[in-house]
Design a protein around this motif. Structure first.
Motif, short mmCIF file in Angstrom:
data_model
loop_
_atom_site.label_atom_id
_atom_site.label_comp_id
_atom_site.label_asym_id
_atom_site.label_seq_id
_atom_site.Cartn_x
_atom_site.Cartn_y
_atom_site.Cartn_z
N LYS A 216 52.08 32.65 33.15
CA LYS A 216 52.94 32.27 34.27
C LYS A 216 52.33 32.58 35.63
O LYS A 216 52.57 31.87 36.60
CB LYS A 216 54.30 32.96 34.13
N SER A 217 51.56 33.67 35.69
CA SER A 217 51.00 34.09 36.97
C SER A 217 49.53 34.44 36.85
O SER A 217 49.12 35.06 35.86
CB SER A 217 51.76 35.31 37.51
N ILE A 218 48.74 34.05 37.83
CA ILE A 218 47.34 34.44 37.91
C ILE A 218 47.24 35.53 38.98
O ILE A 218 47.58 35.30 40.14
CB ILE A 218 46.43 33.25 38.29
N VAL A 219 46.82 36.73 38.57
CA VAL A 219 46.76 37.87 39.48
C VAL A 219 45.31 38.16 39.86
O VAL A 219 44.37 37.57 39.31
CB VAL A 219 47.41 39.11 38.85
N LYS A 220 45.14 39.09 40.79
CA LYS A 220 43.80 39.40 41.29
C LYS A 220 42.86 39.86 40.18
O LYS A 220 41.66 39.58 40.19
CB LYS A 220 43.89 40.47 42.39
N LYS A 221 43.41 40.57 39.18
CA LYS A 221 42.57 41.05 38.08
C LYS A 221 41.95 39.89 37.30
O LYS A 221 40.85 39.99 36.78
CB LYS A 221 43.38 41.95 37.15
N ASP A 222 42.67 38.76 37.23
CA ASP A 222 42.13 37.58 36.57
C ASP A 222 40.92 37.04 37.33
O ASP A 222 39.93 36.60 36.74
CB ASP A 222 43.20 36.48 36.45
N PHE A 223 40.99 37.10 38.67
CA PHE A 223 39.86 36.65 39.49
C PHE A 223 38.67 37.61 39.35
O PHE A 223 37.52 37.18 39.31
CB PHE A 223 40.28 36.54 40.96
N ILE A 224 38.96 38.91 39.28
CA ILE A 224 37.89 39.90 39.11
C ILE A 224 37.20 39.68 37.76
O ILE A 224 35.97 39.73 37.64
CB ILE A 224 38.45 41.33 39.21
N ASN A 225 38.00 39.40 36.74
CA ASN A 225 37.46 39.13 35.41
C ASN A 225 36.56 37.89 35.44
O ASN A 225 35.44 37.89 34.91
CB ASN A 225 38.61 38.93 34.43
N ALA A 226 37.05 36.84 36.12
CA ALA A 226 36.27 35.60 36.24
C ALA A 226 34.98 35.85 37.00
O ALA A 226 33.92 35.31 36.66
CB ALA A 226 37.10 34.52 36.94
N MET A 227 35.05 36.68 38.04
CA MET A 227 33.85 37.00 38.83
C MET A 227 32.83 37.73 37.96
O MET A 227 31.62 37.55 38.15
CB MET A 227 34.25 37.88 40.02
N GLY A 228 33.32 38.51 37.00
CA GLY A 228 32.41 39.20 36.08
C GLY A 228 31.58 38.20 35.28
O GLY A 228 30.37 38.37 35.12
N TYR A 229 32.23 37.14 34.81
CA TYR A 229 31.50 36.11 34.07
C TYR A 229 30.50 35.38 34.97
O TYR A 229 29.38 35.05 34.55
CB TYR A 229 32.48 35.09 33.45
N SER A 230 30.89 35.13 36.23
CA SER A 230 29.98 34.48 37.17
C SER A 230 28.72 35.32 37.37
O SER A 230 27.61 34.80 37.45
CB SER A 230 30.67 34.27 38.53
N THR A 231 28.91 36.64 37.45
CA THR A 231 27.78 37.55 37.65
C THR A 231 26.88 37.57 36.42
O THR A 231 25.65 37.49 36.54
CB THR A 231 28.29 38.97 37.95
N VAL A 232 27.48 37.67 35.24
CA VAL A 232 26.70 37.77 34.00
C VAL A 232 25.91 36.48 33.74
O VAL A 232 24.73 36.52 33.39
CB VAL A 232 27.63 38.07 32.81
#
Length: 263
Positions: A216-232
């Motif tokens: 239902k909601s996308i929170v900041k932690k979801d963006f941080i998690n996504a940023m982790g994949y971008s980095t890897v």
């Protein structure tokens, strides 16, 4: 001016909620990330706070000893299948003679110090000195007992690793996921984690990461998690979601993108 003890109490309050990244701690103590990292690393150097060697995105994971396993589970999201396989092997066997590992596994182990440690010891049965990897939670006395209790011989693992990799590459993407990805312009999806895919995207077939989030909601932690994949994976990440509420993501630039769709 805020007292350092007050800042410390705020940091500990945040970490008592669970493992955290610098951005999350910075929000709690109301400092910028550079100041926050300096402060938190000071307490980490004193041993009052633990931190991982490996980073989740651009930040180590900070945690209290009681939450070590939670911190490692968070880090697991940044690992590839070969790294996860080596961790599973060490956890199963507890102590492994490094001569029994492939050259690739020995190389990979250098970046997994949060999960395993290395020690040199003399085998009582062979009299030879060897290097061993052991699960990070074991004491050196326990490691010594395990080494002396078994005669570990080198085992060829390259073929096993190759077969496993080949099997993983052939694992089909679920039809409903495949349809969602293709509908939104992503081609040749390969699932790297549950709900996380490497795909080709755009006119030039750029390799990107795509995360399907049915919530239902996308929170900041979801963006941080996504940023982790971008980095890897050194590429941009797309979040495909049917969420009604989405937190602001300006601080992540164009590295994390949202696409609203039916999931």
């Amino acid at each position: 001016m805020e007292d350092i003890n007050e800042i410390y109490d705020k940091i500990m309050s945040k970490l008592n909620e669970g493992p955290s990244l610098i951005l999350e701690i910075a929000e709690r103590i109301e400092k910028d990330t550079l100041q926050t990292q300096t402060i938190v690393d000071y307490f980490a150097a004193k041993g009052e706070i633990k931190k991982t060697a490996r980073k989740f995105g651009s930040s180590p994971v900070y945690f209290l000893e009681k939450d070590r396993e939670k911190a490692l589970n968070l880090l697991m999201q940044t690992l590839n299948n070969q790294e996860k396989a080596l961790i599973a092997k060490i956890r199963e066997k507890k102590v492994v003679n490094m001569e029994s590992l492939s050259s690739a596994e020995r190389y990979i182990s250098q970046n997994l110090v949060d999960f395993m440690k290395k020690v040199s010891a003399q085998d009582n049965q062979t009299g030879q000195k060897a290097d061993y990897l052991y699960e990070q939670g074991l004491s050196l006395d326990a490691v010594k007992s395990i080494i002396n209790a078994k005669d570990e011989k080198p085992k060829p693992v390259q073929r096993e690793t190759a077969i496993k990799k080949k099997r993983e590459e052939k694992e089909p993407v679920r039809q409903e996921f495949n349809e969602i990805l293709i509908k939104n312009g992503f081609q040749e999806p390969k699932e790297i984690e549950k709900g996380v895919f490497l795909c080709l995207y755009g006119q030039h077939s750029i390799k990107v990461v795509v995360i399907l989030l049915n919530k239902k909601s996308i929170v900041k932690k979801d963006f941080i998690n996504a940023m982790g994949y971008s980095t890897v994976y050194k590429t941009i990440t797309f979040i495909l979601t049917n969420a009604e509420k989405i937190a602001g993501n300006k601080s992540f630039g164009n590295m994390v993108n949202i696409i609203k769709t039916e999931i």
